[in-house]
Design a protein around this motif. Sequence first.
Motif, PDB file in Angstrom:
ATOM      1  N   GLU A 113       0.944  -1.462   0.038  1.00  0.00           N
ATOM      2  CA  GLU A 113       0.014  -0.172  -0.256  1.00  0.00           C
ATOM      3  C   GLU A 113       1.128   1.978  -0.416  1.00  0.00           C
ATOM      4  N   PRO A 114       1.473   1.204   0.677  1.00  0.00           N
ATOM      5  CA  PRO A 114       2.582   2.608   1.016  1.00  0.00           C
ATOM      6  C   PRO A 114       3.679   2.688  -0.579  1.00  0.00           C
ATOM      7  N   ILE A 115       3.830   1.190  -0.979  1.00  0.00           N
ATOM      8  CA  ILE A 115       4.569   1.340  -1.546  1.00  0.00           C
ATOM      9  C   ILE A 115       4.546   1.770  -3.078  1.00  0.00           C
ATOM     10  N   LEU A 116       2.860   1.490  -3.900  1.00  0.00           N
ATOM     11  CA  LEU A 116       2.264   2.257  -4.350  1.00  0.00           C
ATOM     12  C   LEU A 116       1.758   3.487  -4.673  1.00  0.00           C
ATOM     13  N   LEU A 117       1.110   3.715  -3.118  1.00  0.00           N
ATOM     14  CA  LEU A 117       0.897   5.590  -2.973  1.00  0.00           C
ATOM     15  C   LEU A 117       2.041   6.459  -3.189  1.00  0.00           C
ATOM     16  N   HIS A 118       2.958   6.159  -2.111  1.00  0.00           N
ATOM     17  CA  HIS A 118       4.509   7.152  -3.252  1.00  0.00           C
ATOM     18  C   HIS A 118       4.936   6.882  -4.244  1.00  0.00           C
ATOM     19  N   GLY A 119       4.404   5.772  -5.167  1.00  0.00           N
ATOM     20  CA  GLY A 119       4.755   5.736  -5.797  1.00  0.00           C
ATOM     21  C   GLY A 119       3.869   6.295  -7.344  1.00  0.00           C
ATOM     22  N   LYS A 120       2.907   6.428  -6.860  1.00  0.00           N
ATOM     23  CA  LYS A 120       2.207   7.961  -7.488  1.00  0.00           C
ATOM     24  C   LYS A 120       2.028   6.899  -9.228  1.00  0.00           C
ATOM     25  N   GLY A 121       2.094   5.957  -8.814  1.00  0.00           N
ATOM     26  CA  GLY A 121       1.708   5.797 -10.521  1.00  0.00           C
ATOM     27  C   GLY A 121       3.151   4.999 -11.090  1.00  0.00           C
ATOM     28  N   ALA A 122       4.104   5.579 -10.954  1.00  0.00           N
ATOM     29  CA  ALA A 122       4.945   5.026 -11.468  1.00  0.00           C
ATOM     30  C   ALA A 122       5.365   3.535 -11.107  1.00  0.00           C
ATOM     31  N   ILE A 123       5.045   3.002 -10.008  1.00  0.00           N
ATOM     32  CA  ILE A 123       5.420   2.182  -9.726  1.00  0.00           C
ATOM     33  C   ILE A 123       3.895   0.801 -10.599  1.00  0.00           C
ATOM     34  N   THR A 124       4.167  -0.301 -10.693  1.00  0.00           N
ATOM     35  CA  THR A 124       3.097  -0.846 -10.811  1.00  0.00           C
ATOM     36  C   THR A 124       2.480  -2.090  -9.921  1.00  0.00           C
ATOM     37  N   PRO A 125       1.379  -2.407  -9.865  1.00  0.00           N
ATOM     38  CA  PRO A 125       1.189  -3.642  -8.635  1.00  0.00           C
ATOM     39  C   PRO A 125       1.856  -4.802  -8.568  1.00  0.00           C
ATOM     40  N   ALA A 126       2.442  -5.103  -9.528  1.00  0.00           N
ATOM     41  CA  ALA A 126       3.041  -6.654  -9.398  1.00  0.00           C
ATOM     42  C   ALA A 126       4.481  -6.148  -8.822  1.00  0.00           C
ATOM     43  N   VAL A 127       5.384  -4.560  -9.408  1.00  0.00           N
ATOM     44  CA  VAL A 127       6.848  -4.175  -8.979  1.00  0.00           C
ATOM     45  C   VAL A 127       6.372  -4.129  -7.502  1.00  0.00           C
ATOM     46  N   ALA A 128       5.209  -4.249  -7.058  1.00  0.00           N
ATOM     47  CA  ALA A 128       5.314  -3.055  -5.730  1.00  0.00           C
ATOM     48  C   ALA A 128       4.769  -4.902  -4.888  1.00  0.00           C
ATOM     49  N   GLU A 129       4.661  -5.730  -5.749  1.00  0.00           N
ATOM     50  CA  GLU A 129       4.007  -7.073  -4.811  1.00  0.00           C
ATOM     51  C   GLU A 129       5.321  -8.116  -5.047  1.00  0.00           C
ATOM     52  N   ARG A 130       6.930  -7.745  -5.857  1.00  0.00           N
ATOM     53  CA  ARG A 130       7.796  -8.371  -5.876  1.00  0.00           C
ATOM     54  C   ARG A 130       8.847  -7.248  -4.827  1.00  0.00           C
ATOM     55  N   ARG A 131       8.582  -6.302  -4.699  1.00  0.00           N
ATOM     56  CA  ARG A 131       9.361  -6.106  -3.606  1.00  0.00           C
ATOM     57  C   ARG A 131       8.390  -5.716  -2.292  1.00  0.00           C
ATOM     58  N   ALA A 132       7.522  -6.017  -2.179  1.00  0.00           N
ATOM     59  CA  ALA A 132       6.571  -6.827  -1.187  1.00  0.00           C
ATOM     60  C   ALA A 132       7.301  -8.274  -0.266  1.00  0.00           C
ATOM     61  N   GLY A 133       7.993  -8.947  -1.635  1.00  0.00           N
ATOM     62  CA  GLY A 133       8.904 -10.211  -1.526  1.00  0.00           C
ATOM     63  C   GLY A 133       9.649  -9.894  -1.001  1.00  0.00           C
ATOM     64  N   ASP A 134      10.478  -8.762  -1.298  1.00  0.00           N
ATOM     65  CA  ASP A 134      12.089  -9.024  -1.460  1.00  0.00           C
ATOM     66  C   ASP A 134      12.540  -8.225   0.164  1.00  0.00           C
ATOM     67  N   LEU A 135      11.097  -7.260   0.450  1.00  0.00           N
ATOM     68  CA  LEU A 135      11.740  -7.227   2.074  1.00  0.00           C
ATOM     69  C   LEU A 135      11.112  -7.795   3.075  1.00  0.00           C
ATOM     70  N   LEU A 136      10.303  -8.645   2.999  1.00  0.00           N
ATOM     71  CA  LEU A 136      10.095  -9.813   3.602  1.00  0.00           C
ATOM     72  C   LEU A 136      11.208 -10.735   3.748  1.00  0.00           C
ATOM     73  N   GLU A 137      11.641 -11.252   2.897  1.00  0.00           N
ATOM     74  CA  GLU A 137      13.085 -11.926   2.657  1.00  0.00           C
ATOM     75  C   GLU A 137      14.219 -10.879   3.760  1.00  0.00           C
ATOM     76  N   GLN A 138      13.847 -10.150   2.616  1.00  0.00           N
ATOM     77  CA  GLN A 138      15.035  -9.070   4.255  1.00  0.00           C
ATOM     78  C   GLN A 138      15.277  -9.103   6.001  1.00  0.00           C
ATOM     79  N   VAL A 139      13.709  -8.875   6.234  1.00  0.00           N
ATOM     80  CA  VAL A 139      13.090  -9.231   7.536  1.00  0.00           C
ATOM     81  C   VAL A 139      13.699 -10.682   8.060  1.00  0.00           C
ATOM     82  N   GLY A 140      13.926 -11.455   6.712  1.00  0.00           N
ATOM     83  CA  GLY A 140      13.804 -13.640   6.905  1.00  0.00           C
ATOM     84  C   GLY A 140      12.798 -13.652   7.396  1.00  0.00           C
TER      85      GLY A 140
END
Length: 345
Positions: A113-140
């Motif tokens: 949600e914040p990734i998409l809001l702050h991306g202001k349309g420049a980030i697609t839902p698919a990219v945001a989902e990939r980033r969420a997955g990466d972030l979860l992996e970063q936190v173990g």
Amino acid sequence: MNHLQISDLTVAYRVGGHTVPAVRGVDLTVPAGGKLGVAGESGCGKSTVALAVLRLLPANATVTGRVLLDGEDVLTMRWGRLRAVRWAGASIVFQGAMHSLNAVHRVGDQITEPILLHGKGAITPAVAERRAGDLLEQVGLPAHQAAAYPHELSGGQRQRVMIAMALACEPRLIIADEPTTALDVMIQAQILRLIDGLVTEHGIALMMISHDLSVLADTCDRLAVMYAGRVVEEGPARTVFATAVHPYAAALGAAFPTVGDPAARRAPRGLAGDPPDPAQLEGGCSFCPRCPRAVAECARVDPALRPAGPDRAAACILVPPGGPSPRSLRASAAEVPAAPEGRRR
Ligand SMILES: Nc1ncnc2c1ncn2[C@@H]1O[C@H](COP(=O)(O)OP(=O)(O)OP(=O)(O)O)[C@@H](O)[C@H]1O
Ligand code: SF4
Ligand SMILES: [Mg+2]
């Protein structure tokens, strides 16, 4: 430039016709990439300071002073700018992840949600989902946990999700407000190591709030000890922890038994009594009723922070100009009183 500069911050809550002065003239600084620990007993104003940084205080709070984030005053920002600064300029990991996560949304959606809001349309839902997955992996956590609801995760896993959310928009400052309260000691250590590692790796500034001076001394460069809405000592974290100048900071640092020392277990040094109710503050030093070193003048004078040695300050009338000698510091560390029987842990 300092990433966060808090100057003369005061916060008063209006409750039932009277005023609670929760924060009284606080000055704090966190340089870019720096780590500041804020310690103090319950009710001394730590969370109020944290909430003021992102203007998250409730409507009954009156705030004065300045809170500069990268030179911009958060307290006078327009709403649009404030929305942009929250998450991307600074984000908060609150105490108690279950209350901070939305119980009816999957955690992955809460990160995107914040990734998409702050991306202001420049980030697609698919990219945001990939980033969420990466972030979860970063936190173990495995990326597939994005599909979980908060109640399907353990307390430690939920707190990891909170950290992933805090990182989502690549902020330059993270405020961690007692991020390990309610977790068992092993998970506490893991979460603290995780936060420490991630902010170091990403060059993010950190303001870490805790009751536990030893945790902050391990994690942070600088340490501020708060009492009754004021900073009473501030300086290099390990120095303040090892040789506190202010009697309250010294007692807080000594209020834990030393692991492996049977004598410390039988008679841990602690602090009698409780902090004052901010609504009932009287004149003089607010620590006076509990202070083992109080003199008559302490009931009349409310000391301001004064230099207490190289790169540190303390608010106590016993601190001589220029700071105490190393010998008196060692002596005052040894003077911390034993806790009364009823309060020993
Ligand atoms: N919304 C509010 N309305 C009225 N008073 C409040 C409010 N929030 C906090 N206070 C009061 O302000 C003072 C500081 O509270 P704060 O939550 O900042 O302390 P804290 O140091 O974070 O404590 P803890 O370690 O328990 O989290 C307390 O006396 C508290 O009762
Ligand atoms: S000013 Fe007095 S009461 Fe306050 S901390 Fe110093 S010695 Fe104690
Ligand atoms: Mg708090």
